[in-house]
Design an enzyme around this catalytic site. Structure first.
Site, PDB file in Angstrom:
ATOM      1  N   GLY A   1       0.831  -1.194   0.000  1.00  0.00           N
ATOM      2  CA  GLY A   1       0.000   0.000   0.000  1.00  0.00           C
ATOM      3  C   GLY A   1       0.861   1.237   0.000  1.00  0.00           C
ATOM      4  N   PRO A   2       0.244   2.375  -0.303  1.00  0.00           N
ATOM      5  CG  PRO A   2      -1.292   3.964  -1.019  1.00  0.00           C
ATOM      6  CD  PRO A   2      -1.183   2.581  -0.534  1.00  0.00           C
ATOM      7  CB  SER A   3       4.480   6.315   1.394  1.00  0.00           C
ATOM      8  OG  SER A   3       5.308   6.664   2.430  1.00  0.00           O
ATOM      9  N   GLY A   4       2.591   5.782   4.124  1.00  0.00           N
ATOM     10  CA  GLY A   4       1.713   6.413   5.111  1.00  0.00           C
ATOM     11  C   GLY A   4       0.402   5.678   5.299  1.00  0.00           C
TER      12      GLY A   4
ATOM     13  CD  GLU B   1       9.659  -1.084   2.008  1.00  0.00           C
ATOM     14  OE1 GLU B   1      10.668  -1.291   1.313  1.00  0.00           O
ATOM     15  OE2 GLU B   1       8.556  -0.803   1.525  1.00  0.00           O
TER      16      GLU B   1
ATOM     17  N   GLY C   1      -0.133   2.991   6.885  1.00  0.00           N
ATOM     18  CA  GLY C   1      -0.261   2.452   8.247  1.00  0.00           C
ATOM     19  C   GLY C   1       0.306   1.051   8.366  1.00  0.00           C
ATOM     20  CE  LYS C   2       3.479  -0.061   3.354  1.00  0.00           C
ATOM     21  NZ  LYS C   2       3.108   1.360   3.108  1.00  0.00           N
ATOM     22  CB  THR C   3       5.660   1.056   9.833  1.00  0.00           C
ATOM     23  OG1 THR C   3       6.353   0.918   8.589  1.00  0.00           O
ATOM     24  CG2 THR C   3       6.658   0.983  10.968  1.00  0.00           C
TER      25      THR C   3
HETATM   26  N1  LIG Z   1       5.715   7.680  16.010  1.00  0.00           N
HETATM   27  C1  LIG Z   1       4.780   8.333  15.315  1.00  0.00           C
HETATM   28  N2  LIG Z   1       4.174   9.396  15.864  1.00  0.00           N
HETATM   29  C2  LIG Z   1       3.236  10.060  15.180  1.00  0.00           C
HETATM   30  N3  LIG Z   1       2.820   9.752  13.967  1.00  0.00           N
HETATM   31  C3  LIG Z   1       3.383   8.714  13.352  1.00  0.00           C
HETATM   32  C4  LIG Z   1       4.402   7.945  14.007  1.00  0.00           C
HETATM   33  N4  LIG Z   1       4.788   6.975  13.159  1.00  0.00           N
HETATM   34  C5  LIG Z   1       4.049   7.122  12.052  1.00  0.00           C
HETATM   35  N5  LIG Z   1       3.196   8.163  12.156  1.00  0.00           N
HETATM   36  C6  LIG Z   1       2.208   8.565  11.151  1.00  0.00           C
HETATM   37  O1  LIG Z   1       1.347   7.472  10.941  1.00  0.00           O
HETATM   38  C7  LIG Z   1       1.036   7.320   9.577  1.00  0.00           C
HETATM   39  C8  LIG Z   1       1.283   5.884   9.148  1.00  0.00           C
HETATM   40  O2  LIG Z   1       2.653   5.610   9.277  1.00  0.00           O
HETATM   41  P1  LIG Z   1       3.292   4.192   8.927  1.00  0.00           P
HETATM   42  O3  LIG Z   1       4.719   4.283   9.315  1.00  0.00           O
HETATM   43  O4  LIG Z   1       2.487   3.141   9.541  1.00  0.00           O
HETATM   44  O5  LIG Z   1       3.140   4.161   7.366  1.00  0.00           O
HETATM   45  P2  LIG Z   1       3.672   3.057   6.346  1.00  0.00           P
HETATM   46  O6  LIG Z   1       2.479   2.489   5.696  1.00  0.00           O
HETATM   47  O7  LIG Z   1       4.590   2.140   7.010  1.00  0.00           O
HETATM   48  O8  LIG Z   1       4.441   3.991   5.318  1.00  0.00           O
HETATM   49  P3  LIG Z   1       5.792   3.663   4.502  1.00  0.00           P
HETATM   50  O9  LIG Z   1       5.417   2.808   3.382  1.00  0.00           O
HETATM   51  O10 LIG Z   1       6.221   5.017   4.036  1.00  0.00           O
HETATM   52  O11 LIG Z   1       6.741   3.037   5.441  1.00  0.00           O
HETATM   53  C9  LIG Z   1       1.874   8.332   8.829  1.00  0.00           C
HETATM   54  O12 LIG Z   1       1.009   9.364   8.404  1.00  0.00           O
HETATM   55  C10 LIG Z   1       2.862   8.855   9.830  1.00  0.00           C
HETATM   56  O13 LIG Z   1       3.060  10.210   9.665  1.00  0.00           O
HETATM   57 MG   LIG Z   2       6.587   1.840   6.963  1.00  0.00          MG
END
Ligand SMILES: Nc1ncnc2c1ncn2[C@@H]1O[C@H](COP(=O)(O)OP(=O)(O)OP(=O)(O)O)[C@@H](O)[C@H]1O
Ligand SMILES: [Mg+2]
Length: 584
Positions: free
Chosen positions: A376-379, A505, A381-383
């Site tokens: 899914g796209p960056s941001g 990743e 919520g995967k991490t």
């Molecule tokens: N520790 C944190 N405190 C506040 N907001 C956070 C924190 N970590 C992530 N976010 C926010 O939560 C949202 C989801 O973040 P997440 O890291 O889960 O995305 P992701 O899907 O893993 O993206 P990517 O593919 O870029 O790694 C993002 O908008 C980010 O700005």
């Molecule tokens: Mg991530």
């Protein structure tokens, strides 16, 4: 940065006593030794008188000389012992505070860490605890011994002449009023000076953690200014504290001069009216003179105490940050352990109350064993999914279960010991390669390490390095390449034989050959373990047993690559832009 606690803290003296209590006997011994040293000092004039007496009567002086030498030596020895014991006690108090604080910091909730600056926390452990040293010895002992002498002197004054004592106490009370105005200022200035040290620690950590970026951005001058500003602020506040401390010290001295003059005047008048005789006045004046040292000592102690409590309040703030409940270390799963099953059910989550939701009701199920990919796209919520599984954060509503049990019911250490987690930026810690590999499983034997090095294709690297597996990798592993760091992180996770393996990743920086090899390794692991991978490069996950497509905090679709390219528009688009066959 400020990490002001929300709970109301107990008064500073209670906190200080908590730190001192384990060492109270040593402190008492030190204080007694100091008193005895003072006492033996007082004996010296008596022995000297005896010596002169002997001389004038033509008696042998050997006895008096011996006694005097013994007294001098004993005085020096006791004095040295006393100050050693006090100093040692003070250091033990510092050690106690450092131990307590560092154990606490390791248990901090990640949400608390998100809101703090590591550099500032570091300053609280290193610099603020140091200030407890003075407050323990100088302040407590000074208050004790000075206070005792003070009381004794005042009692003697009362016996000699209560009226003159009243005069003296009135002057001292006046000085006390002035002091109550000065002391809070010392406290505030000390607090701000220490806060500035914290700010400096935070900027230092920020710069040293990214010195290459700072240099590449040509930002040295600007960063230098920030550092200097923090250093200057600390200087300014320390100087302010010094100014008020000096004022406090001199107020005390001044009050004694005033007391002396007033007693002289009032006492003179009393002598003139015949209320007291000259001898009484002289004795009283001598006592006023004796009062000086203990008063200076007590005022010094109270001044010192202001600095100490300022540091103490900063330490206490750190100790009030939210922490995880203590849990005993848990056993790692044995190599053949059952894979774990995982489920998210309507999970809603945001990182803080004032931040937007990151998960708006995330639901998916992962059966035991096999590979599940999150794309899914960056941001999207995967991490965050992984962070919630590790219970770095707790969801606001909805449930996450592992083996059918809610995560909240798991012992934290037990939960984490079941999981192997390779973070998105694959952190490697300063130390040797071996330290890094064994971080998650210090008991892994050499055969297991060798095996895992082979599967993560690190064996070639180790063979090339002159010190092999004992090579130091530098701060955050900067002496390794990005792909090497990722493989070290994967090897570390594999060595734990996790029942649930989370790879975020984890192979994004590997070359095609290494990536293909690691893909096979992961597929292999997935036969006996539950593996969750996040990948932007779909080529690494096309063979996953199921793919969870996330977008903006929701699960859009779940299926295999083949199903999703036709069933989900977002997935089809991702696949198309990455030149993957949309027909599978
Ligand atoms: N520790 C944190 N405190 C506040 N907001 C956070 C924190 N970590 C992530 N976010 C926010 O939560 C949202 C989801 O973040 P997440 O890291 O889960 O995305 P992701 O899907 O893993 O993206 P990517 O593919 O870029 O790694 C993002 O908008 C980010 O700005
Ligand atoms: Mg991530």
């Amino acid at each position: 940065m400020s990490i002001a606690g929300t709970q109301s803290a107990p008064p500073a003296w209670r906190l200080l006593l908590d730190y001192v209590r384990p060492h109270r006997w040593a402190l008492l011994a030190g204080a007694l030794l100091s008193l005895v040293t003072g006492g033996t000092g007082l004996l010296l004039p008596l022995v000297a008188r005896g010596l002169i007496d002997d001389l004038s009567h033509d008696r042998t002086i050997t006895g008096a000389l011996l006694a005097m030498s013994a007294l001098v030596v004993a005085n020096a020895a006791l004095g040295a012992l006393g100050s050693y014991v006090l100093r040692r006690t003070a250091e033990s108090v510092v050690l106690g505070a450092r131990r307590k604080l560092s154990s606490y910091l390791l248990r901090l909730r990640i949400s608390a860490v998100d809101r703090s600056e590591p550099g500032d926390l570091m300053a609280r452990i290193t610099s603020d605890t140091t200030l407890l040293r003075e407050v323990t010895t100088d302040s407590l002992v000074g208050l004790g011994t000075g206070g005792l002498t003070l009381v004794a002197t005042v009692v003697m004054m009362g016996i000699v002449d209560p009226v003159l004592l009243g005069v003296t106490l009135a002057v001292i009370a006046g000085a006390g009023t002035v002091l109550t105005l000065i002391l809070p200022r010392i406290n505030r200035a000390s607090r701000q000076a220490q806060d500035a040290v914290g700010v400096m620690g935070a900027s230092l950590e920020r710069i040293l953690g990214a010195l290459r970026t700072v240099k590449a951005s040509g930002a040295e001058d600007r960063e230098e200014r920030t550092l200097h500003a923090a250093a200057e602020e600390s200087w300014r506040q320390s100087v302010r504290a010094a100014k008020w401390s000096a004022a406090a010290g001199n107020t005390a001295a001044l009050s004694m001069q005033v007391a002396f003059i007033t007693v002289l005047a009032v006492g003179g008048a009393r002598v003139a009216t015949g209320s007291i005789d000259v001898g009484t006045l002289v004795a009283f004046l001598l006592y006023v003179f004796y009062l000086m040292q203990p008063i200076q000592q007590v005022v010094g102690a109270i001044t010192q105490y202001q600095t100490g409590t300022a540091a103490l309040s900063r330490i206490q703030e750190a100790l009030q940050l939210p922490a995880e409940p203590p849990s005993l270390p848990a056993q790692l799963p044995s190599p053949g352990a059952e894979p774990a099953a995982l489920a998210f059910d309507g999970v809603r989550f945001r990182y803080a109350d004032d931040l937007p939701y990151v998960h708006h009701g995330v639901t998916f199920e992962v059966p035991a064993q096999g590979m599940t990919a999150f794309v899914g796209p960056s941001g999207a919520g995967k991490t965050t999914v992984f962070s919630l599984i590790e219970r770095f954060y707790d969801p606001e509503s909805g449930a996450i279960t592992l083996d059918g049990r809610d995560l909240a019911e798991w012992e934290l250490s037990g939960l984490r010991s079941a999981i192997g987690y390779v973070e998105q930026d694959a952190p490697v810690l300063s130390g040797s390669l071996r330290d890094n590999l064994l971080l998650g499983n210090p008991d892994a034997d050499d055969a297991a390490v060798t095996r895992v090095l082979k599967t993560t294709r690190l064996d070639g690297l180790i063979a090339r390095l002159p010190k092999g597996i004992d090579t130091l990798v530098g701060h955050r592993g900067t002496r390794l390449s990005g792909g090497e760091r990722q493989r070290v992180a994967i090897a570390r996770a594999l060595l734990r034989h996790p029942r649930l393996l989370l790879l975020d990743e984890a192979t994004s920086q590997l070359d095609a050959v290494n990536e293909a090899a690691l893909r096979d390794t992961v597929a292999d692991v997935a036969r006996t373990t539950t593996v969750l991978v996040v990948a932007h490069r779909l080529s690494t996950v096309t063979m996953a047993d199921r793919i969870v497509v996330m977008d903006a905090g929701r699960v859009r679709a779940v299926g295999t690559h083949r199903e999703l390219v036709t069933a989900d528009a977002l997935y089809a688009e991702l696949a198309a832009t990455q030149f993957l066959a949309t027909t599978g």
